[in-house]
Design a protein around this motif. Sequence first.
Motif, PDB file in Angstrom:
ATOM      1  N   SER A 183      24.586 -51.755  50.232  1.00 25.13           N
ATOM      2  CA  SER A 183      25.954 -51.889  50.738  1.00 25.13           C
ATOM      3  C   SER A 183      26.042 -53.024  51.736  1.00 25.13           C
ATOM      4  CB  SER A 183      26.422 -50.597  51.418  1.00 25.13           C
ATOM      5  OG  SER A 183      26.574 -49.581  50.467  1.00 25.13           O
ATOM      6  N   SER A 184      25.101 -53.061  52.690  1.00 23.43           N
ATOM      7  CA  SER A 184      25.240 -54.121  53.693  1.00 23.43           C
ATOM      8  C   SER A 184      24.897 -55.482  53.106  1.00 23.43           C
ATOM      9  CB  SER A 184      24.448 -53.817  54.971  1.00 23.43           C
ATOM     10  OG  SER A 184      23.121 -53.593  54.664  1.00 23.43           O
TER      11      SER A 184
ATOM     12  N   GLU B 127      31.003 -50.850  49.981  1.00 26.84           N
ATOM     13  CA  GLU B 127      30.490 -49.496  50.191  1.00 26.84           C
ATOM     14  C   GLU B 127      30.013 -48.975  48.845  1.00 26.84           C
ATOM     15  OE1 GLU B 127      32.719 -46.614  52.529  1.00 26.84           O
ATOM     16  OE2 GLU B 127      33.974 -48.269  53.234  1.00 26.84           O
TER      17      GLU B 127
ATOM     18  N   ASN C 125      22.679 -47.597  51.580  1.00 28.96           N
ATOM     19  CA  ASN C 125      22.939 -48.340  52.814  1.00 28.96           C
ATOM     20  C   ASN C 125      22.500 -49.792  52.756  1.00 28.96           C
ATOM     21  OD1 ASN C 125      23.953 -45.924  53.853  1.00 28.96           O
ATOM     22  ND2 ASN C 125      21.888 -45.259  54.410  1.00 28.96           N
ATOM     23  N   LYS C 126      21.293 -50.017  52.229  1.00 29.55           N
ATOM     24  CA  LYS C 126      20.784 -51.394  52.222  1.00 29.55           C
ATOM     25  C   LYS C 126      21.609 -52.262  51.282  1.00 29.55           C
ATOM     26  CE  LYS C 126      16.201 -49.702  53.132  1.00 29.55           C
ATOM     27  NZ  LYS C 126      15.101 -49.096  52.407  1.00 29.55           N
TER      28      LYS C 126
ATOM     29  N   THR D  46      25.442 -40.391  46.920  1.00 31.67           N
ATOM     30  CA  THR D  46      24.590 -40.874  48.004  1.00 31.67           C
ATOM     31  C   THR D  46      24.953 -42.302  48.378  1.00 31.67           C
ATOM     32  OG1 THR D  46      22.840 -39.519  47.055  1.00 31.67           O
ATOM     33  CG2 THR D  46      22.153 -41.205  48.624  1.00 31.67           C
ATOM     34  N   SER D  47      25.155 -42.561  49.660  1.00 33.43           N
ATOM     35  CA  SER D  47      25.501 -43.939  50.028  1.00 33.43           C
ATOM     36  C   SER D  47      24.241 -44.788  50.012  1.00 33.43           C
ATOM     37  CB  SER D  47      26.178 -43.981  51.390  1.00 33.43           C
ATOM     38  OG  SER D  47      25.225 -43.714  52.379  1.00 33.43           O
TER      39      SER D  47
ATOM     40  N   GLU E 209      15.969 -47.254  48.258  1.00 31.86           N
ATOM     41  CA  GLU E 209      16.928 -46.346  48.902  1.00 31.86           C
ATOM     42  C   GLU E 209      16.525 -44.891  48.649  1.00 31.86           C
ATOM     43  OE1 GLU E 209      19.992 -47.530  50.360  1.00 31.86           O
ATOM     44  OE2 GLU E 209      20.361 -49.459  49.382  1.00 31.86           O
TER      45      GLU E 209
ATOM     46  N   LYS F 255      35.094 -49.674  47.815  1.00 27.90           N
ATOM     47  CA  LYS F 255      34.236 -48.517  47.536  1.00 27.90           C
ATOM     48  C   LYS F 255      33.852 -48.525  46.054  1.00 27.90           C
ATOM     49  CE  LYS F 255      35.662 -44.954  50.829  1.00 27.90           C
ATOM     50  NZ  LYS F 255      36.741 -45.558  51.626  1.00 27.90           N
TER      51      LYS F 255
END
Length: 366
Positions: free
Chosen positions: A58-59, A64, A55-56, A52-53, A304, A333
Motif C-alpha cells: 500500500s505505501s 489502500e 501495508n508495505k 487483510t491490509s 506481508e 481502496k
Amino acid sequence: MEQRCQCGEPIEFEYQKGEVRKPGSVWNRYREFYGFDISESYSLGEGDTSLTSLNKLSSELGIELFAKNETTNPTWSFKDRGTFLGVQQAAKNDFSKIGTVSTGNMAVSVAAYGARFDLDTHIMVSKDIDKVKLSQIGVYGPKIYRVDGDYGDLYFRSLEVGKSKEVYFINSDDPYRVEGYKTIGFEIAEEMVPDHILIPTSSGGLFRGIVKSFMELKKSGIIQRLPEFTAVQGEGCSPIYYAYKEERDEISHVKEKNTFAKAIANPYPPSGNEVLRKLKQLDGNCVSVCDGEIISSQKELASEGIFAQPAGCVGIAAAKKLKDNERIEEGEKVVSIITGSGLKVRSGEFKGSQITDLNIDELETI
Ligand SMILES: *Cc1c(COP(=O)(O)O)cnc(C)c1O
C-alpha cells in the motif's frame, strides 16, 4: 438441473434482493440472497476469510491495498464456497454421482466434498498431471480419470456424458458454484465497498459470482455504487484479455497454455463471453500479467505474511500495472482476491483411488 442454455451460454439464477442477517455463518447471514434453500449440514466451514491490509505494498503504491485471503478455506482455495453449494444441491436432487473437470483446486475441492457427502465421485484430470497433485486429490478417494484431450473441450463433453450417465458435473461455472462465490462479495461489502476489485479469471465463474453479489446488494439498496471490476489473466493463456483488447464480443479458443499461473490457464473459458458482456455493461477492465510479474508478486505477498499460489497473486501484479497507467488512482481502496494457497502440502496417502486412463472420445465408459 440445467447447467447451460441451448444457446451455448451459461445459465444464471435470477438476481435476488435481500438483507444481511447477522450473526451466523455465511450461508445463514446471506440466505435471503438465494432463490433456493441452503442447509448447513456437512459444511466444512467455507468462507469468512479475512480482508487483510497489505501495508508495505500500500505505501509503495500509494493506495489502500487489501488481500481477500481465500487460502484459509477448507481445501485452501475459494472453490469450496461453490463446491459446497453444488454438491449439496446435487445430493438434494437425488444424484448419487458427482464429478468435475479440473487439474487443480477444483478437483481437490470436489473430491473432499464428495467424500464428505458420501457420493460416488468422478474426477477428470489431464493426462500429464503431476504426482503430487494426483495424490492431493487421491487422498479423498474419488475415481480419477486421466484424460487425453483438450481441457476446454472436456468441460462440454463431461456435461453431455454426465447427462446420460446421471453424474452431476460441478464444473467451473456451474450455476450453483457461481451462487456460492457470491459470498466473497457479500463478505467484502460487510467491511467496505472498495474502488476496485481485482479478480484472477479462468473460466469466469469467480468473476461472475463476485459481480453478481455486488449487483444484488445495489439492487437491495444496501450499497449505492459498484466497485470497478477487473478480470486478471496470465499472459500465455488469456483468451478473455485478447477479446477484450480487440473489442470482440466473443472469445476464441487459444492453443497455448504458457503461464506460470496454471490454475487460471483455461484455453476456452465457458463463461468468457459472459465476462466480456459484464465488462462492457459495467465499464470494467481486463488485464494480463506475465510470469515475471507473477513471481515478484508472490514474493511481495509473502513479505506481508501470505503465501499464495501463482494464480492467486495475479491481482497484486495487476494492481501495480493499473496504478502505473493511472486506472487506479492515488489513495483508492483496492481489494485483490487471493484465490488459493501456495502451500505445497506433503502429498497425502492414497485412499485407494481407482485411476483410469481415457481418451476424450471414450468418456461415456465412466
Ligand atoms: C479456479 C481458480 C481461479 C479462477 O476461477 P474461475 O472461476 O475459473 O475463473 C483463480 N485462482 C485459483 C487459484 C483458482 O483455483
